[in-house]
Scaffold this motif. Structure first.
Motif, PDB file in Angstrom:
ATOM      1  N   GLU A 164       9.868 -18.421 -32.385  1.00 17.15           N
ATOM      2  CA  GLU A 164      10.331 -17.630 -33.521  1.00 17.15           C
ATOM      3  C   GLU A 164       9.924 -18.237 -34.856  1.00 17.15           C
ATOM      4  O   GLU A 164      10.101 -17.614 -35.906  1.00 17.15           O
ATOM      5  N   ALA A 165       9.363 -19.425 -34.840  1.00 18.15           N
ATOM      6  CA  ALA A 165       8.865 -20.047 -36.068  1.00 18.15           C
ATOM      7  C   ALA A 165       7.408 -19.680 -36.333  1.00 18.15           C
ATOM      8  O   ALA A 165       6.868 -19.985 -37.400  1.00 18.15           O
ATOM      9  N   VAL A 166       6.763 -19.003 -35.361  1.00 18.74           N
ATOM     10  CA  VAL A 166       5.359 -18.605 -35.513  1.00 18.74           C
ATOM     11  C   VAL A 166       5.298 -17.207 -36.130  1.00 18.74           C
ATOM     12  O   VAL A 166       5.940 -16.281 -35.651  1.00 18.74           O
ATOM     13  N   CYS A 167       4.540 -17.077 -37.190  1.00 12.00           N
ATOM     14  CA  CYS A 167       4.390 -15.790 -37.892  1.00 12.00           C
ATOM     15  C   CYS A 167       3.101 -15.118 -37.435  1.00 12.00           C
ATOM     16  O   CYS A 167       2.015 -15.691 -37.536  1.00 12.00           O
ATOM     17  N   CYS A 186      -8.623  -6.546 -39.637  1.00 10.58           N
ATOM     18  CA  CYS A 186      -8.819  -6.280 -38.208  1.00 10.58           C
ATOM     19  C   CYS A 186      -9.280  -4.846 -37.988  1.00 10.58           C
ATOM     20  O   CYS A 186      -9.200  -4.005 -38.876  1.00 10.58           O
ATOM     21  N   LYS A 187      -9.731  -4.556 -36.784  1.00 10.24           N
ATOM     22  CA  LYS A 187     -10.445  -3.315 -36.513  1.00 10.24           C
ATOM     23  C   LYS A 187      -9.557  -2.099 -36.263  1.00 10.24           C
ATOM     24  O   LYS A 187      -9.970  -0.974 -36.477  1.00 10.24           O
ATOM     25  N   ARG A 188      -8.337  -2.309 -35.783  1.00 11.72           N
ATOM     26  CA  ARG A 188      -7.558  -1.172 -35.308  1.00 11.72           C
ATOM     27  C   ARG A 188      -7.204  -0.196 -36.430  1.00 11.72           C
ATOM     28  O   ARG A 188      -6.781  -0.591 -37.508  1.00 11.72           O
ATOM     29  N   ARG A 189      -7.366   1.111 -36.159  1.00 11.02           N
ATOM     30  CA  ARG A 189      -7.008   2.179 -37.092  1.00 11.02           C
ATOM     31  C   ARG A 189      -6.147   3.200 -36.353  1.00 11.02           C
ATOM     32  O   ARG A 189      -6.451   3.549 -35.203  1.00 11.02           O
ATOM     33  N   VAL A 190      -5.076   3.657 -36.985  1.00 14.99           N
ATOM     34  CA  VAL A 190      -4.175   4.630 -36.367  1.00 14.99           C
ATOM     35  C   VAL A 190      -3.945   5.773 -37.345  1.00 14.99           C
ATOM     36  O   VAL A 190      -4.263   5.677 -38.533  1.00 14.99           O
ATOM     37  N   LEU A 191      -3.355   6.851 -36.848  1.00 15.37           N
ATOM     38  CA  LEU A 191      -3.076   8.020 -37.690  1.00 15.37           C
ATOM     39  C   LEU A 191      -1.627   8.066 -38.153  1.00 15.37           C
ATOM     40  O   LEU A 191      -1.350   8.430 -39.295  1.00 15.37           O
ATOM     41  N   GLU A 192      -0.694   7.692 -37.277  1.00 16.82           N
ATOM     42  CA  GLU A 192       0.730   7.804 -37.595  1.00 16.82           C
ATOM     43  C   GLU A 192       1.248   6.539 -38.281  1.00 16.82           C
ATOM     44  O   GLU A 192       0.837   5.429 -37.939  1.00 16.82           O
ATOM     45  N   PHE A 193       2.172   6.723 -39.238  1.00 15.34           N
ATOM     46  CA  PHE A 193       2.702   5.582 -39.982  1.00 15.34           C
ATOM     47  C   PHE A 193       3.503   4.661 -39.066  1.00 15.34           C
ATOM     48  O   PHE A 193       3.468   3.432 -39.228  1.00 15.34           O
ATOM     49  N   ASP A 194       4.238   5.209 -38.111  1.00 10.05           N
ATOM     50  CA  ASP A 194       4.992   4.374 -37.171  1.00 10.05           C
ATOM     51  C   ASP A 194       4.061   3.475 -36.366  1.00 10.05           C
ATOM     52  O   ASP A 194       4.377   2.315 -36.103  1.00 10.05           O
ATOM     53  N   GLU A 195       2.924   4.018 -35.980  1.00  2.00           N
ATOM     54  CA  GLU A 195       1.952   3.203 -35.249  1.00  2.00           C
ATOM     55  C   GLU A 195       1.373   2.120 -36.153  1.00  2.00           C
ATOM     56  O   GLU A 195       1.127   0.987 -35.714  1.00  2.00           O
ATOM     57  N   PHE A 196       1.167   2.453 -37.433  1.00  2.00           N
ATOM     58  CA  PHE A 196       0.658   1.470 -38.384  1.00  2.00           C
ATOM     59  C   PHE A 196       1.614   0.281 -38.508  1.00  2.00           C
ATOM     60  O   PHE A 196       1.198  -0.875 -38.532  1.00  2.00           O
ATOM     61  N   LEU A 197       2.928   0.569 -38.586  1.00  2.00           N
ATOM     62  CA  LEU A 197       3.912  -0.502 -38.709  1.00  2.00           C
ATOM     63  C   LEU A 197       3.926  -1.401 -37.481  1.00  2.00           C
ATOM     64  O   LEU A 197       4.359  -2.558 -37.561  1.00  2.00           O
ATOM     65  N   ASN A 198       3.462  -0.881 -36.341  1.00  2.00           N
ATOM     66  CA  ASN A 198       3.490  -1.648 -35.095  1.00  2.00           C
ATOM     67  C   ASN A 198       2.168  -2.346 -34.783  1.00  2.00           C
ATOM     68  O   ASN A 198       2.026  -2.939 -33.715  1.00  2.00           O
ATOM     69  N   ILE A 199       1.186  -2.262 -35.705  1.00  2.00           N
ATOM     70  CA  ILE A 199      -0.074  -2.971 -35.468  1.00  2.00           C
ATOM     71  C   ILE A 199       0.207  -4.474 -35.481  1.00  2.00           C
ATOM     72  O   ILE A 199       0.678  -5.019 -36.480  1.00  2.00           O
ATOM     73  N   ALA A 200      -0.060  -5.121 -34.382  1.00  2.00           N
ATOM     74  CA  ALA A 200       0.255  -6.541 -34.249  1.00  2.00           C
ATOM     75  C   ALA A 200      -0.578  -7.373 -35.213  1.00  2.00           C
ATOM     76  O   ALA A 200      -1.759  -7.075 -35.463  1.00  2.00           O
ATOM     77  N   GLY A 201       0.048  -8.400 -35.773  1.00  2.00           N
ATOM     78  CA  GLY A 201      -0.668  -9.297 -36.667  1.00  2.00           C
ATOM     79  C   GLY A 201      -1.862  -9.931 -35.989  1.00  2.00           C
ATOM     80  O   GLY A 201      -1.843 -10.211 -34.786  1.00  2.00           O
ATOM     81  N   CYS A 202      -2.916 -10.169 -36.763  1.00  2.00           N
ATOM     82  CA  CYS A 202      -4.144 -10.713 -36.184  1.00  2.00           C
ATOM     83  C   CYS A 202      -4.327 -12.197 -36.489  1.00  2.00           C
ATOM     84  O   CYS A 202      -5.345 -12.789 -36.142  1.00  2.00           O
ATOM     85  N   LYS A 203      -3.330 -12.803 -37.163  1.00  2.00           N
ATOM     86  CA  LYS A 203      -3.420 -14.225 -37.476  1.00  2.00           C
ATOM     87  C   LYS A 203      -2.056 -14.873 -37.265  1.00  2.00           C
ATOM     88  O   LYS A 203      -1.027 -14.240 -37.493  1.00  2.00           O
ATOM     89  N   ASP A 204      -2.041 -16.108 -36.815  1.00  2.00           N
ATOM     90  CA  ASP A 204      -0.797 -16.853 -36.614  1.00  2.00           C
ATOM     91  C   ASP A 204      -0.665 -17.935 -37.679  1.00  2.00           C
ATOM     92  O   ASP A 204      -1.659 -18.565 -38.079  1.00  2.00           O
ATOM     93  N   GLY A 205       0.567 -18.134 -38.153  1.00  2.00           N
ATOM     94  CA  GLY A 205       0.821 -19.161 -39.156  1.00  2.00           C
ATOM     95  C   GLY A 205       2.309 -19.400 -39.294  1.00  2.00           C
ATOM     96  O   GLY A 205       3.085 -19.161 -38.364  1.00  2.00           O
ATOM     97  N   ARG A 206       2.740 -19.851 -40.459  1.00  2.00           N
ATOM     98  CA  ARG A 206       4.149 -20.095 -40.744  1.00  2.00           C
ATOM     99  C   ARG A 206       4.702 -18.933 -41.569  1.00  2.00           C
ATOM    100  O   ARG A 206       3.988 -18.314 -42.359  1.00  2.00           O
ATOM    101  N   HIS A 207       5.972 -18.642 -41.385  1.00  2.00           N
ATOM    102  CA  HIS A 207       6.606 -17.562 -42.131  1.00  2.00           C
ATOM    103  C   HIS A 207       6.641 -17.864 -43.630  1.00  2.00           C
ATOM    104  O   HIS A 207       6.591 -19.022 -44.056  1.00  2.00           O
ATOM    105  N   LEU A 208       6.731 -16.788 -44.411  1.00  2.00           N
ATOM    106  CA  LEU A 208       6.842 -16.898 -45.867  1.00  2.00           C
ATOM    107  C   LEU A 208       8.111 -16.168 -46.296  1.00  2.00           C
ATOM    108  O   LEU A 208       8.128 -14.949 -46.418  1.00  2.00           O
ATOM    109  N   PHE A 209       9.188 -16.915 -46.515  1.00  2.00           N
ATOM    110  CA  PHE A 209      10.472 -16.318 -46.880  1.00  2.00           C
ATOM    111  C   PHE A 209      10.745 -16.357 -48.380  1.00  2.00           C
ATOM    112  O   PHE A 209      11.326 -15.434 -48.940  1.00  2.00           O
ATOM    113  N   VAL A 210      10.334 -17.425 -49.059  1.00  2.00           N
ATOM    114  CA  VAL A 210      10.630 -17.573 -50.495  1.00  2.00           C
ATOM    115  C   VAL A 210       9.390 -17.835 -51.335  1.00  2.00           C
ATOM    116  O   VAL A 210       9.391 -17.596 -52.545  1.00  2.00           O
TER     117      VAL A 210
END
Length: 352
Positions: A164-167, A186-210
């Motif tokens: 859960e610490a991996v962003c 990244c390459k993925r393209r979708v038509l629906e906004f709900d699908e857009f919100l679910n496009i998985a991140g393509c890079k891993d790093g640390r979270h940015l909260f503040v």
């Protein structure tokens, strides 16, 4: 725990305490128009905003119970085959039935050459913002990185060594084009906004909260939103920098670069370089500083279509159809031009 699938919510919830007013969400759909973003269900209450982060933070206007039922996605529209461009006249590619003239024939007819984009300078490595660990994280904070939105669960969990610490996020901006939605990284393209919100991140790093700690006594470097539309011979750019100091601020032009140096209220400053898709005439390019933005007019040396304003970084992907997008004078990012002007690179694609 399940995660709510209502638009504008996305919170984890416990079914045992899921009351009728536990969820605040948007019952309508997203509305993107000329750079402004809003929800159809509450655009009179939640005024349209410019930035995508502001749009995602608009509070829900409808109360109800959380749900984990997947939203119903409308079927994708059937693609309509567009007639390929075929006739070249005076350097302008139009639609018709004749075959394009070969380069030798065009040269013999003394027609204007078709622009070929010049290579971009070596890209500079961009440093991403990181949390200042000395800044306390407020309860209920969410990760600010695009495509993540994880909730703050304390120092041990959100900044520890567990999963859960991996962003999982998108390092580049979202792009919306003719109904297609995705990210430039990244390459993925979708038509629906709900699908857009679910496009998985393509890079891993640390979270940015503040983010980084702000020093009010020193100048703060900030970014600004840039929109554009084009005509065959010009590109009209708007840099949204409200309250820009006319005396201190300036825009300078090079053959394929635009340098923004904009001084804003509150000791803030925009220093931004735009590596352009194609060359411009620096002497004939100009800018005006207005109350809410800076208007920039880029003069092309010859009639040509730019698929995008900035030359994309190596490895990034453009949505299909970008090369055929033209603006209508007075509107931003609008498709509607009747004459298409293609670069040699794009014409070669259509002649295959």
């Amino acid at each position: 725990m399940p995660r709510c699938t209502h638009k504008g919510c996305g919170k984890d919830y416990d079914e045992a305490t899921n009351a009728e007013d536990s969820c605040s969400y948007h019952s309508g759909g997203p509305v993107f128009h000329e750079g402004l973003k809003s929800w159809s269900c509450c655009k009179d209450v939640n005024k349209p905003v410019l930035e995508f982060d502001q749009f995602m933070a608009l509070p829900g206007c409808t109360k109800g119970k959380h749900t984990d039922v997947a939203p119903i996605v409308a079927p994708a529209p059937v693609a309509v085959k567009t007639e390929a461009p075929s006739t070249v006249a005076g350097g302008v590619e139009t639609y018709g039935s004749a075959k394009p003239k070969p380069a030798a024939v065009a040269a013999a007819a003394n027609e204007a050459p078709i622009h070929t984009p010049t290579p971009a300078p070596a890209p500079q490595k961009e440093v991403e913002e990181e949390d200042d660990l000395s800044v306390p994280v407020p309860e209920g904070a969410k990760c600010k990185r695009l495509g993540c939105g994880a909730d703050w669960k304390g120092e041990a969990v959100s900044r520890g060594d567990g999963p859960e610490a991996v962003c999982h996020y998108h390092p580049m901006a979202p792009v919306f084009h003719e109904g297609s939605k995705g990210y430039l990284c990244c390459k993925r393209r979708v038509l629906e906004f709900d699908e857009f919100l679910n496009i998985a991140g393509c890079k891993d790093g640390r979270h940015l909260f503040v983010g980084a700690k702000k020093d009010e006594t020193t100048e703060e470097r900030v970014d600004c939103r840039v929109d554009h539309y084009q005509t065959p011979l010009q590109v009209h750019v708007s840099a949204y920098a409200k309250g820009c100091d006319k005396e201190k601020s300036k825009v300078t032009f090079e053959t394929q670069l635009v340098h923004l140096d904009l001084h804003l209220p509150g000791n803030k400053r925009v220093v931004k370089d735009l590596t352009l898709y194609g060359p411009i005439d620096p002497e004939k390019s100009a800018y005006r500083i207005l109350g809410t933005k800076v208007d920039i007019t880029l003069q092309k040396p010859a009639a040509a279509s730019w698929p995008v304003l900035e030359l994309p970084p190596v490895g990034s992907e453009l949505p299909p159809g970008y090369a055929l997008t033209f603006g209508v004078s007075g509107r931003t990012g609008t498709v509607g031009g009747k004459e298409i002007v293609l670069s040699a690179e794009e014409m070669a694609k259509h002649n295959k």
